[in-house]
Design an enzyme around this catalytic site. Sequence first.
Site, PDB file in Angstrom:
ATOM      1  N   ASP A  15       0.823  -1.207   0.000  1.00 56.28           N
ATOM      2  CA  ASP A  15       0.000   0.000   0.000  1.00 56.28           C
ATOM      3  C   ASP A  15       0.860   1.262   0.000  1.00 56.28           C
ATOM      4  OD1 ASP A  15      -2.351   1.423   0.002  1.00 56.28           O
ATOM      5  OD2 ASP A  15      -2.753   1.151   2.136  1.00 56.28           O
ATOM      6  N   ASN A  17       1.281   3.421  -2.932  1.00 54.88           N
ATOM      7  CA  ASN A  17       1.792   3.883  -4.231  1.00 54.88           C
ATOM      8  C   ASN A  17       1.201   5.243  -4.621  1.00 54.88           C
ATOM      9  OD1 ASN A  17       3.018   1.411  -4.408  1.00 54.88           O
ATOM     10  ND2 ASN A  17       1.599   0.565  -5.910  1.00 54.88           N
ATOM     11  N   TRP A  20       2.651   8.071  -2.546  1.00 52.73           N
ATOM     12  CA  TRP A  20       4.059   8.272  -2.947  1.00 52.73           C
ATOM     13  C   TRP A  20       4.113   9.147  -4.203  1.00 52.73           C
ATOM     14  CZ3 TRP A  20       7.213   7.174  -7.129  1.00 52.73           C
ATOM     15  CH2 TRP A  20       8.594   7.115  -6.894  1.00 52.73           C
ATOM     16  N   SER A  60      -6.807  -5.836  -5.698  1.00 49.66           N
ATOM     17  CA  SER A  60      -7.888  -6.432  -4.908  1.00 49.66           C
ATOM     18  C   SER A  60      -9.184  -6.385  -5.708  1.00 49.66           C
ATOM     19  CB  SER A  60      -8.069  -5.653  -3.595  1.00 49.66           C
ATOM     20  OG  SER A  60      -8.593  -4.371  -3.863  1.00 49.66           O
ATOM     21  N   ASN A  63     -10.250  -2.948  -5.825  1.00 49.78           N
ATOM     22  CA  ASN A  63      -9.493  -2.070  -6.733  1.00 49.78           C
ATOM     23  C   ASN A  63     -10.125  -2.008  -8.124  1.00 49.78           C
ATOM     24  OD1 ASN A  63      -6.169  -3.073  -5.521  1.00 49.78           O
ATOM     25  ND2 ASN A  63      -7.523  -1.425  -4.808  1.00 49.78           N
ATOM     26  N   ARG A  66     -11.804   1.118  -9.327  1.00 52.72           N
ATOM     27  CA  ARG A  66     -11.054   2.383  -9.523  1.00 52.72           C
ATOM     28  C   ARG A  66     -11.276   2.941 -10.922  1.00 52.72           C
ATOM     29  NH1 ARG A  66      -5.438   2.296  -6.010  1.00 52.72           N
ATOM     30  NH2 ARG A  66      -6.492   1.928  -4.043  1.00 52.72           N
ATOM     31  N   GLU A 195       2.075 -13.924  11.710  1.00 49.97           N
ATOM     32  CA  GLU A 195       2.598 -12.761  12.414  1.00 49.97           C
ATOM     33  C   GLU A 195       2.374 -11.552  11.506  1.00 49.97           C
ATOM     34  OE1 GLU A 195       3.884 -12.626  15.473  1.00 49.97           O
ATOM     35  OE2 GLU A 195       3.590 -14.788  15.732  1.00 49.97           O
TER      36      GLU A 195
HETATM   37  C1  FPP Z   1      -2.146   0.170  -3.276  1.00 53.57           C
HETATM   38  O1  FPP Z   1      -1.648   1.479  -3.260  1.00 53.57           O
HETATM   39  C2  FPP Z   1      -1.535  -0.573  -4.351  1.00 53.57           C
HETATM   40  C3  FPP Z   1      -2.190  -1.049  -5.440  1.00 53.57           C
HETATM   41  C4  FPP Z   1      -3.653  -0.860  -5.642  1.00 53.57           C
HETATM   42  C5  FPP Z   1      -1.489  -1.744  -6.515  1.00 53.57           C
HETATM   43  C6  FPP Z   1      -0.241  -2.486  -6.115  1.00 53.57           C
HETATM   44  C7  FPP Z   1       0.518  -2.861  -7.309  1.00 53.57           C
HETATM   45  C8  FPP Z   1       1.885  -2.804  -7.398  1.00 53.57           C
HETATM   46  C9  FPP Z   1       2.753  -2.414  -6.287  1.00 53.57           C
HETATM   47  C10 FPP Z   1       2.613  -3.163  -8.616  1.00 53.57           C
HETATM   48  C11 FPP Z   1       1.778  -3.818  -9.606  1.00 53.57           C
HETATM   49  C12 FPP Z   1       2.314  -5.075 -10.043  1.00 53.57           C
HETATM   50  C13 FPP Z   1       1.621  -5.844 -10.890  1.00 53.57           C
HETATM   51  C14 FPP Z   1       2.201  -7.092 -11.449  1.00 53.57           C
HETATM   52  C15 FPP Z   1       0.270  -5.413 -11.293  1.00 53.57           C
HETATM   53  P1  FPP Z   1      -2.653   2.683  -3.400  1.00 53.57           P
HETATM   54  O2  FPP Z   1      -2.664   3.097  -4.824  1.00 53.57           O
HETATM   55  O3  FPP Z   1      -3.978   2.328  -2.829  1.00 53.57           O
HETATM   56  O4  FPP Z   1      -1.917   3.765  -2.535  1.00 53.57           O
HETATM   57  P2  FPP Z   1      -2.576   4.905  -1.649  1.00 53.57           P
HETATM   58  O5  FPP Z   1      -3.195   4.209  -0.475  1.00 53.57           O
HETATM   59  O6  FPP Z   1      -1.408   5.747  -1.279  1.00 53.57           O
HETATM   60  O7  FPP Z   1      -3.566   5.617  -2.519  1.00 53.57           O
END
Ligand code: FPP
Length: 228
Positions: A15, A17, A20, A60, A63, A66, A195
């Site tokens: 979580d 991305n 960031w 998920s 997701n 989105r 854990e």
């Molecule tokens: C959650 O961060 C992350 C995701 C919904 C996607 C995770 C995917 C990757 C790290 C790489 C993808 C790899 C493949 C093979 C598809 P968020 O976007 O919800 O972050 P936030 O909570 O800061 O908004």
Amino acid sequence: MENVNIPVHVAVIMDGNGRWAKKRLMPRSFGHNAGMNAMIAMARKAKAMGVKYLTVYALSTENLARPKEELDGLFNLIRKYFTKNVKDLYAEGAAVRVIGDMSALPQDVQQLIADGVKNSPAEAQFFVILALNYGARSEITRAVNAAISRGERVTEQTFSSYLDTKEFPDPDLIIRTGGELRLSNFLLWQAAYSELYFTDVLFPDFDEKQFEKAVKSYSGRNRRFGKV
Ligand code: FPP
């Protein structure tokens, strides 16, 4: 790291991305790209440390709601992973597996995933398990219906064999980056004795040192599985 008890199976909720990217005034897709690079580095580190299974929550069921633009970016990352990055995995003797309901993904993505699993080395020592359109309640519901259609009463042991994770042991360690303190519908059945490790670090910043820190925290714990 010496004298460290290495978990067999580590599962990660990647979580942060979006936040960031936002901090850098960039679109969310920029964060997912950085997240994929972090995921690949993490897999390499996990394998080097002797972890056998690494499950990553890449998409998920929730997701999928989105905006189209963000989803298209994530699907493109999956396409890239299964056309390009898996080749490095295979070369290192590692296999790829998936959990989740693939049927809602675009047709071409489903095909790439099926090929990626099929072309994995047969005698792998390390497995990257991508959770894609994964939700634990959906997984459990599908498992219940599969048992019913076979007319089978389940036990704790046989029920596990209906789950998407039937080939894998339960996770020893579940890591969540990005500061939230919840499981968000991830491996709810399998997490019974896992854990848990939470960190505020946003996933694109979760580097090898951070992974090592999480494993170190795990290895210092006393797992009793309900016993004294
Ligand atoms: C959650 O961060 C992350 C995701 C919904 C996607 C995770 C995917 C990757 C790290 C790489 C993808 C790899 C493949 C093979 C598809 P968020 O976007 O919800 O972050 P936030 O909570 O800061 O908004």
